[in-house]
Design a protein around this motif. Structure first.
Motif, PDB file in Angstrom:
ATOM      1  N   GLU A 103     -41.698 -56.002  89.725  1.00  0.00           N
ATOM      2  CA  GLU A 103     -41.920 -55.788  88.293  1.00  0.00           C
ATOM      3  C   GLU A 103     -42.513 -54.405  88.015  1.00  0.00           C
ATOM      4  O   GLU A 103     -42.196 -53.783  87.004  1.00  0.00           O
ATOM      5  CB  GLU A 103     -42.823 -56.885  87.732  1.00  0.00           C
ATOM      6  N   VAL A 104     -43.363 -53.927  88.914  1.00  0.00           N
ATOM      7  CA  VAL A 104     -43.904 -52.569  88.764  1.00  0.00           C
ATOM      8  C   VAL A 104     -42.767 -51.558  88.853  1.00  0.00           C
ATOM      9  O   VAL A 104     -42.675 -50.628  88.046  1.00  0.00           O
ATOM     10  CB  VAL A 104     -44.999 -52.270  89.815  1.00  0.00           C
ATOM     11  N   LEU A 105     -41.867 -51.737  89.817  1.00  0.00           N
ATOM     12  CA  LEU A 105     -40.726 -50.827  89.960  1.00  0.00           C
ATOM     13  C   LEU A 105     -39.809 -50.892  88.736  1.00  0.00           C
ATOM     14  O   LEU A 105     -39.323 -49.865  88.261  1.00  0.00           O
ATOM     15  CB  LEU A 105     -39.945 -51.144  91.234  1.00  0.00           C
ATOM     16  N   GLN A 106     -39.582 -52.091  88.213  1.00  0.00           N
ATOM     17  CA  GLN A 106     -38.763 -52.252  87.012  1.00  0.00           C
ATOM     18  C   GLN A 106     -39.431 -51.554  85.824  1.00  0.00           C
ATOM     19  O   GLN A 106     -38.766 -50.860  85.047  1.00  0.00           O
ATOM     20  CB  GLN A 106     -38.559 -53.745  86.706  1.00  0.00           C
ATOM     21  N   THR A 107     -40.739 -51.707  85.701  1.00  0.00           N
ATOM     22  CA  THR A 107     -41.491 -51.058  84.621  1.00  0.00           C
ATOM     23  C   THR A 107     -41.385 -49.550  84.739  1.00  0.00           C
ATOM     24  O   THR A 107     -41.140 -48.850  83.754  1.00  0.00           O
ATOM     25  CB  THR A 107     -42.968 -51.503  84.640  1.00  0.00           C
ATOM     26  N   GLU A 108     -41.548 -49.024  85.945  1.00  0.00           N
ATOM     27  CA  GLU A 108     -41.462 -47.579  86.167  1.00  0.00           C
ATOM     28  C   GLU A 108     -40.075 -47.035  85.812  1.00  0.00           C
ATOM     29  O   GLU A 108     -39.962 -45.962  85.232  1.00  0.00           O
ATOM     30  CB  GLU A 108     -41.790 -47.246  87.626  1.00  0.00           C
ATOM     31  N   GLU A 109     -39.033 -47.777  86.156  1.00  0.00           N
ATOM     32  CA  GLU A 109     -37.663 -47.339  85.843  1.00  0.00           C
ATOM     33  C   GLU A 109     -37.453 -47.274  84.330  1.00  0.00           C
ATOM     34  O   GLU A 109     -36.931 -46.292  83.807  1.00  0.00           O
ATOM     35  CB  GLU A 109     -36.645 -48.288  86.490  1.00  0.00           C
ATOM     36  N   LEU A 110     -37.860 -48.321  83.628  1.00  0.00           N
ATOM     37  CA  LEU A 110     -37.707 -48.330  82.169  1.00  0.00           C
ATOM     38  C   LEU A 110     -38.619 -47.297  81.513  1.00  0.00           C
ATOM     39  O   LEU A 110     -38.245 -46.682  80.508  1.00  0.00           O
ATOM     40  CB  LEU A 110     -37.976 -49.732  81.620  1.00  0.00           C
TER      41      LEU A 110
END
Length: 159
Positions: free
Chosen positions: A56-63
């Motif tokens: 979820e941290v990686l998904q947040t960073e991408e967005l």
């Protein structure tokens, strides 16, 4: 028989350790220079908060990266002649993420970016910042992890 039981305990221990390491992210996330740049903290009034997983941290960073690209593009278009043009370089910002479940049941992450030049101590790592001005020294917005979308990204009132 005793050897099998010991082996099963060991296997269970290994699986449970790996799962917890994989599922829960660190409270402070470091960049390649081993400097903390993301803190997982929440405002004390946030009721439905939860810990983000590494995924979820990686998904947040991408967005977040996509949201900041769009924000920078809008600044270059200079829609409002009274505001000064800015460009946010994410490498120069510490980030606070507060994850919660919104009224629709979606996982939402509120993001606050703080320019490193404005950080005087480590309080950003444990306490949600409240800022009302500062222009592009601060940015804010939201990430809906459930819908894989970002919303309401902007900077604080101009300096």
């Amino acid at each position: 028989m005793k050897t099998h039981i010991i082996f099963l305990y060991f296997l269970f221990f290994l699986v449970s350790c790996n799962k917890s390491k994989e599922d829960l992210s660190e409270k402070l996330i470091q960049n390649s220079q081993r400097k903390n740049y993301i803190a997982l903290v929440c405002d004390e009034i946030e009721k439905n908060s939860f810990d983000l997983t590494k995924k979820e941290v990686l998904q947040t960073e991408e967005l977040l990266s996509q949201a900041i690209k769009e924000l920078n593009k809008k600044s270059k278009e200079n829609v409002n002649p009274y505001e000064k043009e800015f460009e946010i370089d994410l490498r120069k910002y510490k980030r606070q993420f507060c994850a919660s479940i919104d009224k629709n049941g979606d996982k939402t992450v509120y993001v606050l970016g703080i320019n490193e030049d404005n950080i005087k101590n480590n309080s950003w790592e444990t306490k949600w910042y409240r800022v009302a001005g500062g222009g592009s020294n601060y940015f804010h917005g939201g990430i809906n992890l459930t819908k894989n979308k970002y919303f309401s990204f902007g900077i604080n009132a101009p300096k």
